[in-house]
Design a protein around this motif. Structure first.
Motif, PDB file in Angstrom:
ATOM      1  N   GLY A   1       0.186   0.673   4.884  1.00  0.00           N
ATOM      2  CA  GLY A   1       1.359   2.027   4.223  1.00  0.00           C
ATOM      3  C   GLY A   1       2.223   2.147   4.604  1.00  0.00           C
ATOM      4  O   GLY A   1       1.992   1.807   6.678  1.00  0.00           O
TER       5      GLY A   1
ATOM      6  N   GLU B   1       0.361   5.265   0.421  1.00  0.00           N
ATOM      7  CA  GLU B   1      -0.172   6.371   0.677  1.00  0.00           C
ATOM      8  C   GLU B   1       0.520   7.901  -0.044  1.00  0.00           C
ATOM      9  O   GLU B   1       1.467   8.091  -0.199  1.00  0.00           O
TER      10      GLU B   1
ATOM     11  N   LEU C   1       0.943  -1.484  -0.693  1.00  0.00           N
ATOM     12  CA  LEU C   1      -0.060  -0.110  -0.299  1.00  0.00           C
ATOM     13  C   LEU C   1       0.600   1.328  -0.290  1.00  0.00           C
ATOM     14  O   LEU C   1       1.696   1.306   1.047  1.00  0.00           O
TER      15      LEU C   1
ATOM     16  N   CYS D   1      -3.215   3.965   5.496  1.00  0.00           N
ATOM     17  CA  CYS D   1      -4.083   2.859   5.225  1.00  0.00           C
ATOM     18  C   CYS D   1      -3.905   1.751   5.414  1.00  0.00           C
ATOM     19  O   CYS D   1      -2.619   0.990   5.534  1.00  0.00           O
TER      20      CYS D   1
ATOM     21  N   TRP E   1      -8.448   3.531   6.954  1.00  0.00           N
ATOM     22  CA  TRP E   1      -7.700   4.937   7.201  1.00  0.00           C
ATOM     23  C   TRP E   1      -7.431   5.082   8.421  1.00  0.00           C
ATOM     24  O   TRP E   1      -8.667   4.497   9.793  1.00  0.00           O
TER      25      TRP E   1
ATOM     26  N   THR F   1      -7.392   1.974  -6.273  1.00  0.00           N
ATOM     27  CA  THR F   1      -7.080   3.582  -5.364  1.00  0.00           C
ATOM     28  C   THR F   1      -8.639   3.293  -4.248  1.00  0.00           C
ATOM     29  O   THR F   1      -9.088   3.618  -4.137  1.00  0.00           O
TER      30      THR F   1
ATOM     31  N   CYS G   1      -4.745   6.340  -1.157  1.00  0.00           N
ATOM     32  CA  CYS G   1      -3.671   4.878  -1.042  1.00  0.00           C
ATOM     33  C   CYS G   1      -3.764   3.637  -2.280  1.00  0.00           C
ATOM     34  O   CYS G   1      -4.662   3.356  -2.716  1.00  0.00           O
TER      35      CYS G   1
END
Length: 115
Positions: free
Chosen positions: A106, A6, A4, A95, A36, A77, A22
């Motif tokens: 992420g 971001e 991931l 994320c 999130w 995304t 993301c």
């Protein structure tokens, strides 16, 4: 493992807006839940918003009416639109992607709300 990435964080004045993105390395349609959360210094981690593979969404009370989570399946995304930002929204936003037997996140993107 889902990778991931971001993007979209930054410095914004109170009342301003940002859109976080993301990007996932796999089809997000195959991921049970994406969302999130945020982490501010000295504060507990807070789940901000999530979206399921079926498209259902949920928000923290602090995010309701100001933040919107959405997705573009074709682009793999997930987005988080942040409106009416307040200084207390300052945090690193992460994320995540969760399936039955896996959890990935992420690297985070910093959001700073300050005048």
């Amino acid at each position: 493992q889902v990778q991931l990435v971001e993007s979209g964080g930054g410095l914004v004045q109170p009342g301003g807006s940002l859109r976080l993105s993301c990007a996932a390395s796999v089809s997000i349609f195959t991921i049970n839940t994406m969302g999130w959360y945020r982490q501010a210094p000295g504060k507990e981690r807070e789940l901000v918003a999530l979206i399921t593979s079926g498209g259902s969404t949920a928000y923290a009370d602090s995010a309701k009416g100001r933040f919107t989570i959405s997705r573009d399946i074709a682009e793999n995304t997930v987005y988080l639109q942040l409106n009416s930002l307040k200084p207390e929204d300052t945090a690193v936003y992460y994320c995540y992607a969760e399936n039955t037997s896996s959890y990935d996140r992420g690297q985070g993107t910093q959001v700073t709300v300050s005048s």
